[in-house]
Design an enzyme around this catalytic site. Structure first.
Site, PDB file in Angstrom:
ATOM      1  N   TYR A  88      43.921  45.835 -29.559  1.00 49.98           N
ATOM      2  CA  TYR A  88      44.848  45.137 -28.978  1.00 49.98           C
ATOM      3  C   TYR A  88      45.124  43.503 -30.368  1.00 49.98           C
ATOM      4  O   TYR A  88      44.888  42.568 -29.330  1.00 49.98           O
ATOM      5  CB  TYR A  88      43.660  44.118 -28.433  1.00 49.98           C
ATOM      6  CG  TYR A  88      43.463  45.524 -26.526  1.00 49.98           C
ATOM      7  CD1 TYR A  88      44.327  46.030 -25.996  1.00 49.98           C
ATOM      8  CD2 TYR A  88      42.456  46.232 -26.179  1.00 49.98           C
ATOM      9  CE1 TYR A  88      44.213  47.021 -24.530  1.00 49.98           C
ATOM     10  CE2 TYR A  88      42.024  47.193 -25.604  1.00 49.98           C
ATOM     11  CZ  TYR A  88      42.944  47.571 -24.796  1.00 49.98           C
ATOM     12  OH  TYR A  88      43.039  48.790 -24.136  1.00 49.98           O
TER      13      TYR A  88
ATOM     14  N   ARG B 177      39.284  50.265 -26.137  1.00 50.53           N
ATOM     15  CA  ARG B 177      38.966  49.885 -27.460  1.00 50.53           C
ATOM     16  C   ARG B 177      37.801  50.558 -28.491  1.00 50.53           C
ATOM     17  O   ARG B 177      38.023  50.170 -29.939  1.00 50.53           O
ATOM     18  CB  ARG B 177      38.360  48.794 -26.675  1.00 50.53           C
ATOM     19  CG  ARG B 177      37.956  47.697 -27.731  1.00 50.53           C
ATOM     20  CD  ARG B 177      37.202  46.593 -26.772  1.00 50.53           C
ATOM     21  NE  ARG B 177      37.673  46.289 -25.865  1.00 50.53           N
ATOM     22  CZ  ARG B 177      38.475  44.826 -25.586  1.00 50.53           C
ATOM     23  NH1 ARG B 177      39.044  44.358 -27.012  1.00 50.53           N
ATOM     24  NH2 ARG B 177      39.348  44.228 -24.755  1.00 50.53           N
TER      25      ARG B 177
ATOM     26  N   TYR C 124      42.125  35.010 -25.297  1.00 46.38           N
ATOM     27  CA  TYR C 124      40.839  35.252 -24.464  1.00 46.38           C
ATOM     28  C   TYR C 124      39.221  34.711 -25.168  1.00 46.38           C
ATOM     29  O   TYR C 124      38.082  35.373 -24.665  1.00 46.38           O
ATOM     30  CB  TYR C 124      39.910  36.744 -23.919  1.00 46.38           C
ATOM     31  CG  TYR C 124      41.178  37.734 -24.443  1.00 46.38           C
ATOM     32  CD1 TYR C 124      41.577  38.275 -23.290  1.00 46.38           C
ATOM     33  CD2 TYR C 124      41.857  39.057 -25.095  1.00 46.38           C
ATOM     34  CE1 TYR C 124      42.521  39.106 -22.255  1.00 46.38           C
ATOM     35  CE2 TYR C 124      41.901  39.924 -25.142  1.00 46.38           C
ATOM     36  CZ  TYR C 124      43.494  40.453 -23.786  1.00 46.38           C
ATOM     37  OH  TYR C 124      43.884  41.049 -23.596  1.00 46.38           O
TER      38      TYR C 124
ATOM     39  N   GLU D 186      39.167  58.157 -20.410  1.00 44.93           N
ATOM     40  CA  GLU D 186      40.667  57.066 -20.980  1.00 44.93           C
ATOM     41  C   GLU D 186      39.562  56.009 -21.969  1.00 44.93           C
ATOM     42  O   GLU D 186      40.646  54.750 -21.578  1.00 44.93           O
ATOM     43  CB  GLU D 186      41.280  56.033 -19.554  1.00 44.93           C
ATOM     44  CG  GLU D 186      41.137  57.099 -18.609  1.00 44.93           C
ATOM     45  CD  GLU D 186      41.835  56.563 -17.352  1.00 44.93           C
ATOM     46  OE1 GLU D 186      42.054  55.250 -17.484  1.00 44.93           O
ATOM     47  OE2 GLU D 186      42.481  56.784 -16.507  1.00 44.93           O
ATOM     48  N   PRO D 187      39.458  55.674 -23.003  1.00 48.29           N
ATOM     49  CA  PRO D 187      39.057  55.167 -23.582  1.00 48.29           C
ATOM     50  C   PRO D 187      39.707  54.463 -24.862  1.00 48.29           C
ATOM     51  O   PRO D 187      40.940  55.576 -24.816  1.00 48.29           O
ATOM     52  CB  PRO D 187      37.325  55.752 -24.168  1.00 48.29           C
ATOM     53  CG  PRO D 187      38.466  57.552 -24.934  1.00 48.29           C
ATOM     54  CD  PRO D 187      38.643  57.174 -23.224  1.00 48.29           C
TER      55      PRO D 187
ATOM     56  N   CYS E 214      53.274  26.657 -34.942  1.00 48.26           N
ATOM     57  CA  CYS E 214      52.980  25.733 -34.433  1.00 48.26           C
ATOM     58  C   CYS E 214      52.373  25.744 -33.291  1.00 48.26           C
ATOM     59  O   CYS E 214      53.453  24.636 -31.905  1.00 48.26           O
ATOM     60  CB  CYS E 214      54.901  24.811 -34.991  1.00 48.26           C
ATOM     61  SG  CYS E 214      54.672  25.275 -36.712  1.00 48.26           S
ATOM     62  N   GLU E 215      51.201  25.956 -33.082  1.00 43.92           N
ATOM     63  CA  GLU E 215      50.033  25.875 -31.447  1.00 43.92           C
ATOM     64  C   GLU E 215      49.151  25.455 -32.364  1.00 43.92           C
ATOM     65  O   GLU E 215      48.513  25.750 -32.776  1.00 43.92           O
ATOM     66  CB  GLU E 215      50.593  27.640 -31.086  1.00 43.92           C
ATOM     67  CG  GLU E 215      51.849  27.622 -30.653  1.00 43.92           C
ATOM     68  CD  GLU E 215      52.097  26.881 -29.394  1.00 43.92           C
ATOM     69  OE1 GLU E 215      51.085  26.803 -28.298  1.00 43.92           O
ATOM     70  OE2 GLU E 215      53.197  27.285 -29.324  1.00 43.92           O
TER      71      GLU E 215
HETATM   72  C1  LIG Z   1      43.633  49.237 -20.301  1.00 47.65           C
HETATM   73  C2  LIG Z   1      42.933  51.006 -19.920  1.00 47.65           C
HETATM   74  C3  LIG Z   1      42.321  51.828 -20.539  1.00 47.65           C
HETATM   75  C4  LIG Z   1      40.742  51.447 -21.881  1.00 47.65           C
HETATM   76  O1  LIG Z   1      40.551  50.438 -21.578  1.00 47.65           O
HETATM   77  P1  LIG Z   1      39.441  49.777 -22.718  1.00 47.65           P
HETATM   78  O2  LIG Z   1      39.126  48.983 -22.341  1.00 47.65           O
HETATM   79  O3  LIG Z   1      40.339  49.665 -24.451  1.00 47.65           O
HETATM   80  O4  LIG Z   1      39.023  51.520 -22.732  1.00 47.65           O
HETATM   81  C5  LIG Z   1      41.411  53.338 -19.844  1.00 47.65           C
HETATM   82  N1  LIG Z   1      42.744  53.063 -18.274  1.00 47.65           N
HETATM   83  C6  LIG Z   1      43.128  52.268 -17.816  1.00 47.65           C
HETATM   84  C7  LIG Z   1      44.237  52.753 -16.628  1.00 47.65           C
HETATM   85  C8  LIG Z   1      44.071  50.581 -18.442  1.00 47.65           C
HETATM   86  O5  LIG Z   1      44.288  49.689 -18.161  1.00 47.65           O
END
Ligand SMILES: *Cc1c(COP(=O)(O)O)cnc(C)c1O
Length: 427
Positions: free
Chosen positions: A381, A287, A327, A284-285, A353-354
């Site tokens: 993000y 970023r 972050y 699940e990539p 305004c922060e």
């Molecule tokens: C956010 C998230 C990702 C992706 O994370 P990256 O750091 O963007 O690769 C994959 N799986 C789940 C469950 C997430 O919440």
């Protein structure tokens, strides 16, 4: 014409004295569409994807782009056309996948707080798998599926309790996190899931954090996952797939995360050594597929030199680029057309305004009002976390493909922002 690439940004380079993305001049794009403007390189996205695809050559794998990193339709369409599935965390994200031409059966649904209506709609659409995060959620999902005369495909998100050595807000696989099922409860939870009438147990998943720049947390997580797979199957619940989540980091400021193919060579060697080499895999990539494909163009509004700090005020702000404020994240900031005179140290800040509205601290820059700056690594993000704070319109977005450009999001208007609001009496 000399060409100079920027570190970590393979498709963004100076040609002569001007910054280009692929074959497109960024100042020409800013002139055409205004600023702030997000610009994404299609080639950079596909290159990032192909590093994973190379790593998995010859294996059964489903790459699910974690679209919360950037959920713009024109971005997810690139991945849908490249054959990706999607990791979604809301019904809204699933709705976007379907609108962009993605296939529901390649979608997995993560998140700790799925509502019944979301479960129902996802089952109706025929999604591939629910990544379930608690025992309570298993019960509810089973009920919802039973009411529909279906069995919901499920994977259970386990918490492998490894430290991804990243920022605490983006580490998710430690004991104190809200995510996943604790290691010691996992086998029991699988037995429970297998006994529920509305569920079809398919796999196991984890996701240990984000912006991970080392291989070791992944290798540890894989070991713990395989221990769990063995224990679950010994307890009589067979598993179809193993999903190791996302989280691989990118180069924002000299970080050197492992390349996706090299990381997976190590992980696959571990799978093979432990006899799980034929198991179906998912990842699940987020970023790492889009982060370095994007740049946010912003115009310098004012120079405000001061006794302690020099401020360079630009027209992008924390509503467009929330990562520094959230972050303390670092984005490189570069001139689109560098000036030859000497640079000074500036804090690059937005108009909101922060005091938290900053984009970069203590940057060496030489810019004048009207100049354009590029905030790099802005593909992940940023737009997906953007807001309307201070009633600022959300930026426009452009996809670059070679010499071609596609406007994939119009700049928001004030009318757009006020559309869903109502006065209580006539003005
Ligand atoms: C956010 C998230 C990702 C992706 O994370 P990256 O750091 O963007 O690769 C994959 N799986 C789940 C469950 C997430 O919440």
């Amino acid at each position: 014409m000399n060409s100079k690439n920027l570190a970590g940004q393979p498709h963004i380079a100076y040609r002569g004295d001007e910054l280009f993305m692929e074959d497109v001049s960024l100042s020409a794009l800013a002139q055409q569409h205004g600023t702030p403007l997000f610009v994404y390189s299609k080639a950079a996205m596909l290159d990032a994807l192909s590093a994973y695809q190379r790593g998995f050559a010859g294996r059964e794998v489903q790459i699910c782009y974690a679209m919360k990193a950037n959920s713009t339709l024109g971005v997810i369409q690139v991945f849908a056309q490249a054959g990706c599935g999607f990791d979604v965390v809301s019904l809204g994200e699933l709705t976007r996948v379907l609108a962009a031409g993605g296939q529901a059966r390649k979608v997995i649904f993560s998140g700790v707080g799925k509502k019944r209506a979301e479960m129902r709609a996802a089952l109706q659409a025929g999604i591939g798998c629910f990544n379930v995060e608690s025992e309570a959620e298993l019960d509810v999902l089973s009920e919802v599926a039973q009411e529909m005369g279906m069995r919901a495909p499920v994977s259970i998100r386990v918490n492998p309790n490894v430290d991804p050595q990243t920022h605490p807000y983006i580490s998710t696989g430690l004991k104190g996190n809200k995510f996943g099922i604790a290691h010691e409860r996992v086998v029991h939870t699988y037995q429970r899931a297998a006994a529920l009438p509305g569920l079809n147990v398919r796999g196991i998943d984890c996701h240990i954090g984000s912006q991970i720049t080392q291989a070791s947390p992944y290798l540890d997580a894989m070991d713990r996952m395989l221990d769990l797979v063995q224990a679950i199957e010994t307890a009589g619940v067979p598993l179809h797939h193993i999903d190791l989540g996302g989280g691989l980091g990118i180069n924002y400021n000299g970080e050197t995360p492992p390349q996706a193919d090299q990381l997976w060579a190590q992980l696959l060697a571990k799978l093979d050594a432990r006899g799980y080499g034929k198991r179906a895999l998912m990842i699940e990539p987020g970023r790492s597929l889009v982060g370095n494909a994007g740049v946010c163009l912003t115009e310098v509004l004012y120079l405000k030199p001061g006794e302690q700090k020099n401020f360079l005020i630009v027209d992008a702000a924390m509503n467009d680029l929330p990562r520094p404020a959230m972050y303390q994240a670092y984005h490189q900031i570069v001139p689109v057309k560098p000036r030859s005179t000497e640079s000074q140290t500036w804090d690059v800040v937005g108009p909101i305004c922060e005091s938290g509205d900053w984009i970069g601290h203590d940057r060496q820059l030489n810019a004048q009002p009207g100049d354009l700056l590029g905030v790099l690594s802005a593909g992940a993000y940023c737009m997906s976390m953007s807001s309307n704070y201070n009633t600022r319109n959300r930026a426009a977005e452009v996809l670059v493909d070679g010499a071609q450009t596609h406007l994939i999001r119009d700049r928001e208007t004030y009318a757009d922002q006020m559309r869903q609001e109502h006065l209580s009496t006539a003005p």
